[in-house]
Design a protein around this motif. Structure first.
Motif, PDB file in Angstrom:
ATOM      1  N   LEU A   1      -9.801  -3.723  -2.575  1.00 38.20           N
ATOM      2  CA  LEU A   1      -8.489  -4.108  -2.077  1.00 38.20           C
ATOM      3  C   LEU A   1      -7.776  -2.882  -1.522  1.00 38.20           C
ATOM      4  O   LEU A   1      -7.690  -1.853  -2.191  1.00 38.20           O
ATOM      5  CB  LEU A   1      -7.639  -4.715  -3.203  1.00 38.20           C
ATOM      6  N   LYS A   2      -7.275  -2.978  -0.317  1.00 30.11           N
ATOM      7  CA  LYS A   2      -6.577  -1.837   0.269  1.00 30.11           C
ATOM      8  C   LYS A   2      -5.290  -1.551  -0.497  1.00 30.11           C
ATOM      9  O   LYS A   2      -4.717  -2.431  -1.158  1.00 30.11           O
ATOM     10  CB  LYS A   2      -6.271  -2.088   1.741  1.00 30.11           C
ATOM     11  N   CYS A   3      -4.822  -0.303  -0.397  1.00 31.36           N
ATOM     12  CA  CYS A   3      -3.599   0.109  -1.077  1.00 31.36           C
ATOM     13  C   CYS A   3      -2.393  -0.610  -0.473  1.00 31.36           C
ATOM     14  O   CYS A   3      -2.255  -0.689   0.754  1.00 31.36           O
ATOM     15  CB  CYS A   3      -3.403   1.615  -0.960  1.00 31.36           C
ATOM     16  N   LEU A   4      -1.534  -1.113  -1.324  1.00 30.26           N
ATOM     17  CA  LEU A   4      -0.350  -1.830  -0.874  1.00 30.26           C
ATOM     18  C   LEU A   4       0.794  -0.870  -0.595  1.00 30.26           C
ATOM     19  O   LEU A   4       0.869   0.214  -1.173  1.00 30.26           O
ATOM     20  CB  LEU A   4       0.079  -2.847  -1.930  1.00 30.26           C
ATOM     21  N   HIS A   5       1.682  -1.282   0.298  1.00 32.83           N
ATOM     22  CA  HIS A   5       2.873  -0.473   0.567  1.00 32.83           C
ATOM     23  C   HIS A   5       3.783  -0.435  -0.655  1.00 32.83           C
ATOM     24  O   HIS A   5       3.769  -1.334  -1.496  1.00 32.83           O
ATOM     25  CB  HIS A   5       3.639  -1.061   1.752  1.00 32.83           C
ATOM     26  N   VAL A   6       4.577   0.622  -0.738  1.00 31.07           N
ATOM     27  CA  VAL A   6       5.538   0.790  -1.826  1.00 31.07           C
ATOM     28  C   VAL A   6       6.942   0.742  -1.248  1.00 31.07           C
ATOM     29  O   VAL A   6       7.143   0.893  -0.041  1.00 31.07           O
ATOM     30  CB  VAL A   6       5.302   2.116  -2.577  1.00 31.07           C
TER      31      VAL A   6
ATOM     32  N   HIS B   1      -8.053   1.125  -5.961  1.00 30.67           N
ATOM     33  CA  HIS B   1      -7.701   2.505  -6.290  1.00 30.67           C
ATOM     34  C   HIS B   1      -7.067   3.164  -5.065  1.00 30.67           C
ATOM     35  O   HIS B   1      -7.212   2.669  -3.950  1.00 30.67           O
ATOM     36  CB  HIS B   1      -8.943   3.315  -6.681  1.00 30.67           C
ATOM     37  N   GLY B   2      -6.408   4.286  -5.280  1.00 31.48           N
ATOM     38  CA  GLY B   2      -5.899   5.076  -4.164  1.00 31.48           C
ATOM     39  C   GLY B   2      -4.412   5.341  -4.228  1.00 31.48           C
ATOM     40  O   GLY B   2      -3.953   6.453  -3.921  1.00 31.48           O
ATOM     41  N   THR B   3      -3.637   4.337  -4.634  1.00 32.65           N
ATOM     42  CA  THR B   3      -2.175   4.502  -4.654  1.00 32.65           C
ATOM     43  C   THR B   3      -1.746   5.646  -5.553  1.00 32.65           C
ATOM     44  O   THR B   3      -0.831   6.411  -5.211  1.00 32.65           O
ATOM     45  CB  THR B   3      -1.504   3.190  -5.122  1.00 32.65           C
ATOM     46  N   ASN B   4      -2.375   5.785  -6.709  1.00 34.87           N
ATOM     47  CA  ASN B   4      -2.011   6.855  -7.636  1.00 34.87           C
ATOM     48  C   ASN B   4      -2.729   8.171  -7.340  1.00 34.87           C
ATOM     49  O   ASN B   4      -2.437   9.190  -7.972  1.00 34.87           O
ATOM     50  CB  ASN B   4      -2.298   6.426  -9.077  1.00 34.87           C
TER      51      ASN B   4
END
Length: 327
Positions: free
Chosen positions: A296-301, A259-262
């Motif tokens: 899982l850490k947030c992935l780059h966009v 979670h986190g990216t959104n």
């Protein structure tokens, strides 16, 4: 408190923006509709010198009093009819914050001092508070003056053609969020059986947003995978639409959460995001205390204006520091 929307046509402006069509509705109507969402607001005064606005208001199913001049009853909450982004939640906060005198709207803008930073034209060194004509709360006494700071979006009042063009973009984005919510709820409905599936104890449950939902996988080594990810969902929405209704069963011994990216596209603090993500962790812990949970850490966009990789790195560092209890 008396509530009043100022819909007088300002002849100094290049256009009568009040009645311009903003994605299906005249500008001023957004303001009136939002004001009636305020719990304390039962009726609204609309002050206007426009026959067109009088005619449009007479057709509305609200308790509206159309007047020519601003009422002199106090206290009064006076709102610009061109302030299309001020939310009912903020209005309620303003009303609760108000005590006496004049309370007017401001916003914070980044600035540069050319006297001291002549060679750094691209580097903003400070900020200043700027008065904006979004709202005024007053009891008629001018001796007491206080300010209430708004976000740049909520402080936007359509005073120019450029303001209106920006409003078109921002309202389109809001409409897209409504469509996104619809798609999220539809996707949850599609995967309802997956959520309620008891799974297998010696398995892995995936939880998160699109980067989980789009992971087309049935097994990880010898572990059976149950994918409970939802495209487009934030951790806050995952809690609201899935966890609060106890839709998600927890049988597996292993959980992978992402979670986190959104979350970062909204105005949440890192602490609020952490608390929201931790809701998912605690939900699993309460049902399956001895399970292993991996975050899982947030992935780059790539090429996303609404998501900064620098901000994502800051969030990952914050979560790594605060989600220490996860195995």
């Amino acid at each position: 408190m008396l509530y009043c929307v100022d819909c007088r046509v300002d002849e100094k402006l290049e256009n009568n923006f009040l009645t311009l069509n903003l994605w299906g509705k005249p500008v001023f109507l957004y303001v009136i509709e939002e004001l009636f969402k305020v719990r304390q607001c039962k009726s609204v005064y609309v002050v206007t010198n426009s026959d067109e606005i009088r005619k449009l208001c007479s057709k509305l199913c609200y308790e509206i009093k159309i007047v020519d001049i601003i009422p002199t009853e106090y206290p009064i909450f006076l709102l610009s009819g061109r302030a299309v982004f001020l939310t009912s939640a903020t209005i309620e906060t303003v009303i609760n914050y108000y005590e006496k005198g004049n309370l007017y709207s401001t916003t914070k803008r980044n600035t540069i001092d050319f006297l001291n930073f002549k060679e750094n034209i691209s580097f903003l060194q400070g900020c200043e508070m700027e008065t904006v004509n979004t709202f005024l709360v007053t009891d008629g006494r001018d001796s007491i003056k206080r300010t209430f700071n708004l976000s740049l979006k909520e402080s936007l009042v359509i005073n120019t053609r450029q303001d209106f063009e920006l409003a078109l973009v921002l309202k389109k984005k809001e409409n897209n969020l409504v469509l996104l919510k619809k798609k999220i709820l539809e996707r949850i409905k599609e995967k309802e059986k997956t959520f309620q599936n008891e799974g297998i104890e010696n398995g892995i449950c995936l939880i998160g947003h699109s980067q989980i939902d789009n992971w087309d996988i049935n097994n990880i080594n010898s572990y059976k995978v149950r994918n409970c990810g939802i495209c487009g969902i934030s951790s806050f929405e995952y809690t609201e639409y899935i966890l609060k209704s106890k839709l998600l069963s927890c049988v597996e011994d292993i959980y992978i959460v992402m979670h986190g990216t959104n979350d970062i596209v909204y105005d949440y603090t890192f602490e609020q995001i952490f608390v929201s993500i931790n809701n998912t962790i605690e939900y699993i812990r309460n049902i399956k205390p001895n399970s292993k949970i991996y975050f899982l850490k947030c992935l780059h966009v790539n090429g996303r204006l609404d998501r900064s990789n620098k901000y994502i790195d800051y969030l990952n560092d914050y979560l790594k520091l605060n989600l220490k209890t996860i195995n």
